[in-house]
Write a protein that holds these residues in place. Structure first.
Motif: not given
Length: 129
Positions: A3-31
């Motif tokens: 159940e846990k792995e299933l939740r961790r695999s659920l894609a629910v975060l938009p790139i803007g949130t990912v940027m804040k969580l990883t400190n990466l730019t949208a450009r980098q994430i897309r690259y």
DNA sequence: TTTCTGACA
DNA sequence: TGTCAGGA
């Protein structure tokens, strides 16, 4: 534990949130997606949606970058990870022979020690290595 | 407002 | 990798 792995695999975060969580730019994430280092889902509006597993992978990539490893090196790491995963699956059907084990341990040692030919070890040469 | 793709003074 | 354009 499934159940846990299933939740961790659920894609629910938009790139803007990912940027804040990883400190990466949208450009980098897309690259990194182009380099097939992450595989985000797409929602109805073609927006990239990331899972917690994707976040972990991006943080890992960022750490490798901080360590001075270039894209080629990082891709190499994940490609090897996949290859070994496939190899391990094959081992389930066909047990390894002694020579196989010796070969694998040798490759493992060469890779970890950095004693292999530099053409096969595309990591950036810097203070950390 | 946020994100997408493509492109490069 | 940054950044701008032009559209959704």
């Amino acid at each position: 534990m499934k159940e846990k792995e299933l939740r961790r695999s659920l894609a629910v975060l938009p790139i803007g949130t990912v940027m804040k969580l990883t400190n990466l730019t949208a450009r980098q994430i897309r690259y990194y997606e182009e380099q097939k280092l992450v595989k985000p889902e797409r929602n109805e509006g073609n927006r990239r949606m990331y899972s917690l597993n994707d976040i972990d992978r991006l943080l890992e990539i960022r750490d490798y970058l901080d360590e001075g490893i270039n894209m080629a090196g990082i891709k190499h790491i994940y490609i090897e990870k996949e290859r070994k995963r496939a190899a391990k699956k094959a081992q389930l059907d066909k047990p390894l022979t002694d020579s196989d084990v010796r070969r694998i341990l040798r490759d493992e040692f060469i890779s970890v020690s950095g004693l292999g030919k530099k053409e096969e070890f595309p990591f950036k040469h810097n203070k950390n290595l």
